[in-house]
Design an enzyme around this catalytic site. Structure first.
Site, short mmCIF file in Angstrom:
data_model
loop_
_atom_site.label_atom_id
_atom_site.label_comp_id
_atom_site.label_asym_id
_atom_site.label_seq_id
_atom_site.Cartn_x
_atom_site.Cartn_y
_atom_site.Cartn_z
N ASP A 95 0.15 -1.66 0.39
CA ASP A 95 -0.06 0.16 0.08
C ASP A 95 1.10 1.29 -0.07
OD1 ASP A 95 -2.74 1.51 0.57
OD2 ASP A 95 -1.65 1.49 2.36
N ASP A 97 -2.03 -1.01 6.29
CA ASP A 97 -1.82 -0.30 7.21
C ASP A 97 -3.93 0.06 7.12
OD1 ASP A 97 -2.30 1.95 5.58
OD2 ASP A 97 -1.39 2.81 7.89
N ASP A 105 -7.33 -1.41 2.37
CA ASP A 105 -5.88 -2.47 2.77
C ASP A 105 -7.00 -3.78 3.38
OD1 ASP A 105 -4.70 -0.46 1.29
OD2 ASP A 105 -3.83 -0.88 3.66
#
Length: 625
Positions: free
Chosen positions: A326, A518, A522
């Site tokens: 990410d 995080d 996600d």
């Protein structure tokens, strides 16, 4: 239960207590353990046989049943406690269940965090607007009683309870729980608000467009649950060994019976020798082979603030060939910083511009204001005295300088403060004007996390493929990829949570995928990946979806160490299984020739146990990255 009934049988091996050597006493203690073993391992064993791939469950039950039957048959034929192997039958089941318990304890925590997230992020009540006699009344109601079309009030600092559309008012909203983007979003009439986001400034009245069970947040939680249910783990090493070992032992046992019967013409003795092969083929050490190595590795990792949630995570991380990151909050810190500044004025010096911007922005709590004031104060400027300060939601700041004879009105804000935005809004994020004339502009970016480049280079050197998967804007993702030397065709941008999940499933067709993220946005992708990594400052659902959780300090250094621990642990597990089965090479021929003695079986099993535990403890001596 198994431990309680197994301990007396193990004591009988170590201490000569006549009572514990009696057939009926040992039968009494071993039978409940065997029944527990059949209940616990039976279903898996039958299913693996149906699928023509005998697993560890088959080996466990084969060894336990063989030892149990050998003891009964041996007693009735010879009436000697020398033929009693009840302790072997019980200890096989107990040791393996003990190993399973170590693993299940950590796995059981995973589903709890989703429930915690739903409870902690769940708004219990909403403020409903009711029109009565031409007057508006506001009433607190349970969120379950809010229906599509109801008008609700959401105030500054409150969490948006349901997906809704703004009717009256405007606000700045933090949507990072869904998008991962740290910059607040300006919302006005007809804009949609997402449940779970937070009103930072302002207040609005909005009408509900989705009921509680259908909100985007609820859908994400459900997608995570589904992905966790659907995820198939790689086969355990023990099962792979068992799929070859079990048929081989059964064939050897059958040959043993045939050969002994042809030679001795004694069916009872031939059956005993055949069962003895099955007894000696199931070492107790196999129940400790993986759990002991995992337990040692878990301790080392935890000491360095890395948490592995299951033993499967070690194998999957070691085998990962594709790493997906990410962007916001993972490769970057999520904290904004000024990337580029430009002065468009001949009248204002840089020092003057920095002085004005700092003096105005330090009065605001906006994340953008914090990054600008931090940037300007580093230029060693003298703060300006400003008056008539005003902050307009979604636009920016306006103010004047004290004792300015020209009464110049300054504005700092987005491209919306410009009279002619043109293409400049693509190049810069924040602008400064004097009487509506542009004098300066700033471009912002996320601060790159320390060692981001280092981890990407490390993975490439290991032959891993690296991707970026983000909900952020195209140009920001591509610029970051360029900075980290990641190919542009390995970058996915402006993706919603379900789109991220689909991309992960596509990448899984190319190899074993490790997802590092995080945020709640996600979570579905992390749950769908073969293995996933999150940080301990992440959202609860991201940590729930992750197989590995890393301390936020030096996260990428710890990721390297986690990869090292995984590789070493898998090596040790393989070595442990080798030693757990190695003595069979010697012991099986002894059993086949009728020379099996209890002392030989006991010593060989004890020897393999000691080697397995010692080999697992040697992980402590390995140097970690």
């Amino acid at each position: 239960i198994s431990v309680v009934f197994t301990v007396p049988l193990l004591i009988s091996m170590l201490i000569d207590i006549p009572l514990l050597h009696r057939f009926e006493v040992q039968l009494f203690f071993s039978t409940p353990v065997l029944l527990v073993g059949i209940y616990h391992f039976g279903k898996g064993a039958v299913q693996s046989i149906i699928h023509k791939s005998p697993n560890m469950d088959v080996l466990i039950l084969t060894g336990a049943l063989a030892a149990y039957l050998y003891s009964i048959i041996g007693w009735f034929i010879n009436h000697s406690h020398q033929y009693l192997f009840f302790e072997t039958s019980s200890s096989i089941i107990t040791f393996v269940m003990l190993g399973n318990l170590i693993e299940q304890y950590s796995i059981s925590k995973t589903t709890m965090e989703i429930k915690k997230l739903q409870q902690s992020n769940e708004v219990k009540t909403v403020v409903k607007k009711i029109e009565k006699d031409g007057k508006a009344e506001y009433k607190n109601i349970w969120i379950e009683d809010a229906y599509i079309g109801d008008v609700i009030l959401i105030r500054e600092g409150e969490q948006v309870p349901l997906d809704c559309k703004v009717i009256i008012g405007e606000a700045e909203v933090n949507e990072s729980i869904i998008t991962g983007e740290s910059i607040p979003v300006y919302k006005k009439e007809n804009d949609e608000l997402i449940a779970g986001s937070v009103i930072i400034k302002g207040h609005v009245e909005a009408y509900v467009i989705r009921k509680k069970s259908d909100t985007i947040l609820a859908q994400i939680v459900e997608v995570v649950k589904k992905a966790q249910r659907d995820k198939t783990e790689l086969q355990k090493i023990g099962d792979k060994i068992s799929s070859i070992f079990v048929p081989s032992v059964l064939i050897i046992a059958f040959i043993t019976f045939i050969v002994n019967y042809l030679v001795h013409k004694n069916s009872a003795e031939s059956m005993l020798r055949s069962i003895a092969v099955l007894v000696i083929s199931c070492p107790c050490a196999m129940g400790l082979a993986a759990p002991t190595a995992v337990a040692v590795a878990l301790g080392i990792a935890a000491r360095h603030r890395v948490l592995f949630k299951s033993s499967a995570a070690f194998e999957l991380l070691d085998k990962s060939s594709i790493f997906v990151f990410d962007k916001t909050g993972t490769l970057t810190t999520g904290k904004l910083e000024v990337e580029h500044y430009k002065n468009f004025s001949n009248e204002f010096s840089d020092e003057k511009i920095f002085s004005l911007v700092y003096s105005a922005e330090k009065r605001s709590l906006h994340p953008v204001a914090h990054s600008l004031s931090k940037y300007c104060i580093q230029k060693n400027i003298q703060p300006a005295l400003i008056i008539n300060f005003k902050e307009e939601k979604g636009l920016g700041l306006s103010f004047q300088e004290y004792q300015d004879e020209k009464n110049t009105i300054y504005k700092i804000g987005s491209f919306r403060i410009l009279t002619h935005p043109t293409e400049m809004k693509k190049e810069f994020d924040v602008f400064l004007t004097a009487n509506d004339t542009l004098i300066a502009a700033f471009k912002l970016k996320d601060e790159l996390r320390k060692d981001s480049f280092s981890i990407i280079r490390f993975l490439k050197e290991k032959g891993k493929k690296v991707y970026i998967l983000s909900g952020d804007k195209k140009d920001k993702c591509l610029n970051l990829a360029k900075e980290l030397e990641i190919p542009s065709d390995h970058v996915f941008y402006e993706k919603l949570p379900e789109e991220k999940l689909n991309i992960i499933n596509e990448l899984k067709q190319k190899g074993v995928v490790c997802m590092v993220g995080d945020g709640i946005n996600d979570a579905p992708a992390m749950a769908a990946a073969n293995v996933s990594v999150s940080f301990n400052h992440s959202s609860a659902i991201a940590m729930d979806s992750a197989n590995i959780i890393i301390s936020h300090e030096d996260v990428f250094g710890k990721l390297k160490m986690a990869m090292d621990i995984s590789k070493i642990t898998i090596q040790k597990i393989k070595q442990n299984y080798f030693w757990a089965f190695f003595y069979n090479v010697i012991a099986i021929p002894i059993a086949a020739f009728g020379l099996l003695m209890p002392i030989i079986a006991s010593l060989s099993m004890a020897f393999s146990d000691v080697i397995v535990v010692g080999n697992s403890l040697s992980i402590y001596r390995k140097k970690m990255n």
